[in-house]
Design an enzyme around this catalytic site. Structure first.
Site, short mmCIF file in Angstrom:
data_model
loop_
_atom_site.label_atom_id
_atom_site.label_comp_id
_atom_site.label_asym_id
_atom_site.label_seq_id
_atom_site.Cartn_x
_atom_site.Cartn_y
_atom_site.Cartn_z
N GLU A 203 0.79 -1.24 0.09
CA GLU A 203 0.13 -0.08 -0.03
C GLU A 203 0.81 1.30 -0.10
O GLU A 203 0.47 2.42 0.63
CB GLU A 203 -0.95 0.06 1.18
N GLU A 278 -6.53 -7.82 -1.18
CA GLU A 278 -7.11 -7.69 0.22
C GLU A 278 -8.55 -7.62 0.13
O GLU A 278 -9.11 -6.40 0.28
CB GLU A 278 -6.50 -6.86 1.19
#
Ligand SMILES: *[C@@H]1O[C@H](CO)[C@@H](O)[C@H](O)[C@H]1NC(C)=O
Ligand SMILES: *[C@@H]1O[C@H](CO)[C@@H](O)[C@H](O)[C@H]1NC(C)=O
Length: 642
Positions: A203, A278
């Site tokens: 991320e 995710e």
């Protein structure tokens, strides 16, 4: 035909015997290698995971990743196989796991890949069950894990710029990757192993402080022999700035499907497979909040939609496990102050914290079964649990009497944050509590100047006065005669794991504290990281006092949990206790706190033994005479994730 005639030499009987022995030894070695690396036995590798069209291909066949995250560092090693078998039986074909740098390199240059951190053993189990693996080695992993998995000793450098190409950071990453990557390269698909893809950082688009950083991490992987497909993973806000353009497949993270996000992914990356790296199957909890649930029907309907779009998916988490020890992270985005996460990482995931099947599991299995040509494996049996007899607390030991079991206290004029203390071979203190003591000669207003990270119990001559934290920054110290000792027992409640404040995660006292507007000086600092060695050494101190005598707080309490047959999982319930930490046979089960939501701590059976098990509780404020054991968890009042 005789061996000697093959070799065209004449061998004595002794030489023949020796030759046979050598051949035998070679055969045993070959057997060991193939046994430990079952997939390696299948030497012929076709072609690994490819992302050249709108669908993945694996071994030249169209492939859809039905993934699930299980973190080996959140599950006792004895249960790794159980959790992965249950994963396989759910129709999942790919295991995804992070790698926690902070546990693997607890002190600079000291590496640990043994026992509960034996990543290679974990990869071998995955391979033996026929699961593919996507490895997410960080170095930053977020994961609701202390400091997003970064080792706290990085913060000893006052100029540290984490997750950038600042040399103090890249040097540390290089030396960690030198150890880590050589362990995992043999487990890549091309080498006969289960790893089909490797994630570059994590991320980074939501951090994005240095545009040279992602190329550096990519190169750090490639130059050390990573050959499989590279991926990046970002939430919708991070997608714009994340990625290493053209060099790694970008994937997205979400909980609710927003078709515009998928369209956006398609725009920036046309004709590529789309994956939710995710898919948040549940959510984490914060102390003082509620227990988040994502209803099973809502979850399954999103999974169905994602699959209908021909996307690949990874269940984050498939099985959450536990933030044992002091490993929980903290959340700060949009909050006035960071709030620590609870000990359980149940996450409302399809497989519960203790490995139970849930409604989500069954719905998911039902759905995934239609994506397999063969029937799914039978469900493995669940673990038995016990509600053990309550433990009666026998003795207590005050915090002050435990201090000779710590490293030598350190004297300093000014307060020093825990990471910069000269303990643990000059790696500083990473976790737990730090006691700062100084002499005062008056009462008055104690002002923390917001320099307490994160919470301090305040004492005058060992008498409790009050708490200082982010909300309460002033406390009245009663007047008294002569010189008195002011004590601040500062707890690191867990470092922030997400957001842009990583460089500011130093703990303990991070600046001056004032009494009546005068800065305090002349500190004696005790480091209480409460490692197993410390907890075990408490046993040999003679200062334990029977419970008939009133304890003073904070204190350690001990009792014995008697187990008369083979140990089973259980949950410890601490009604009547306020806040502290539980250790069983020296192992730190994690923090408890009466404010909830979590009311029980998971005790894995493999950490108990037949006979007496030693239970030690560190309690800050208020103790009950006993510890209860129940067979089901209590995660507290629930709230829907929305
Ligand atoms: C597919 O992509 C890989 C890189 O991921 C590349 O090495 C390979 O040549 C590509 N194959 C085809 C058929 O385009
Ligand atoms: C999914 O793939 C199938 C088979 O290749 C195709 O017929 C269908 O149109 C695809 N659906 C979407 C939404 O792309």
């Amino acid at each position: 035909m005789e061996i000697s005639s093959i070799l065209c030499v004449r061998l004595s009987l002794k030489q023949r015997y020796f030759l046979l022995l050598c051949i035998g030894a070679l055969a045993i070695v070959a057997y060991q290698i193939t046994r430990d690396h079952p997939q390696r036995a299948r030497m012929k590798r076709v072609e690994g995971l490819r992302a050249n069209s709108s669908q993945f291909s694996l071994e030249k066949q169209p492939f859809r990743i039905l993934g699930g995250s299980v973190h080996y560092f959140r599950v006792p090693r004895t249960y790794w196989e159980d959790r992965l078998l249950k994963m396989k039986a759910c129709g999942i074909n790919t295991l995804t796991t992070y790698v926690p740098w902070n546990l693997h390199e607890p002190e600079r240059g000291v590496f640990d890949f043994e026992d509960d951190l034996d990543l290679e053993a974990y990869l071998r189990i995955a391979a033996s069950l026929g699961l593919w693996v996507i490895l997410r080695p960080g170095p930053y992993i977020c994961a609701e894990w202390d400091f997003g998995g970064l080792p706290s000793w990085l913060l000893r450098d006052q100029n540290m710029k984490l997750r950038t190409t600042y040399s103090g950071f890249t040097d540390a990453v290089n030396s960690f990757f030198d150890e880590l990557i050589k362990k995992v390269t043999p487990y890549q698909y091309s080498q006969g192993g289960p790893i089909i893809a490797v994630q570059v950082e994590n991320e980074y688009g939501s951090y994005a402080k240095d545009d040279k950083y992602m190329p550096f991490i990519k190169e750090a992987l490639l130059s050390r022999g990573i050959t499989e497909l590279l991926l990046t993973s970002d939430n919708k806000d991070g997608l714009k700035l994340g990625g290493v353009k053209g060099e790694a497949l970008e994937t997205i993270n979400f909980q609710r499907l927003d078709i515009n996000e998928v369209k956006y992914l398609n725009e920036i990356q046309p004709q590529k497979p789309k994956m939710v790296m995710e898919f948040w199957s549940g959510w984490f909890d914060l102390w003082g909040g509620l227990h988040h649930v994502f209803p099973a029907e809502d979850m399954i309907s999103v999974v169905k939609e994602v699959l209908k779009l021909n996307m690949s998916i990874n269940m984050y988490m498939f099985h959450g496990g536990t933030n044992f020890g002091f490993m929980n992270g903290a959340f700060a985005v949009g909050l006035p102050a960071p709030e620590p996460m609870v000990t359980s990482y149940d996450y409302d995931a399809p497989l519960s914290e203790a490995g139970d099947y849930t409604t989500k599991y069954h719905l998911l299995r039902n759905l995934f079964s239609s994506y397999h040509n063969q029937p799914l494996p039978e469900l493995p049996p669940t673990q038995e649990r016990r509600a053990y007899q309550s433990v009666v607390v026998q003795q207590h030991l005050s915090l002050w009497d435990s201090l000779h079991s710590t490293e030598k206290p350190f004297k300093s004029e000014r307060p020093i944050n825990m990471e910069n203390l000269p303990v643990n071979n000059n790696n500083g203190q990473s976790y737990g509590y730090t006691l700062y003591e100084t002499v005062i000669t008056s009462g008055g207003t104690l002002n923390s100047k917001n320099n307490i990270r994160d919470r301090a119990l305040v004492f005058v001559d060992k008498q409790y006065v009050g708490v200082l934290d982010y909300k309460v920054q002033e406390l009245v110290i009663p007047d008294g005669k002569g010189s008195r000792t002011l004590g601040l027992l500062v707890e690191n409640c867990g470092r922030v794991n997400y957001g842009t404040t990583l460089d500011e995660q130093r703990k303990g006292l991070v600046g001056d504290v004032e009494l009546n507007s005068n800065v305090l000086r002349g500190f004696i600092i005790h480091s209480l990281d409460m490692k197993p060695g410390f907890v075990n050494s408490l046993q040999t101190t003679g200062s334990w006092v029977p419970m008939q005598q009133q304890p003073s707080f904070p204190a350690f309490f001990q009792g014995k949990l008697y187990v008369n047959s083979s140990p089973k999982d259980t949950f410890i319930k601490l009604s009547g206790w306020t806040k502290g930490v539980v250790f069983i046979n020296g192992r730190n089960l994690g923090r408890y706190w009466s404010i909830g939501p979590q009311q029980t701590l998971y005790v894995p059976g493999p950490w108990l033994h037949k006979g007496d098990n030693q239970v030690v509780v560190f309690e800050e404020q208020e103790a009950d005479g006993k510890l209860q054991f129940i067979s089901s968890p209590d995660y507290g009042m629930t709230v829907d994730v929305q």
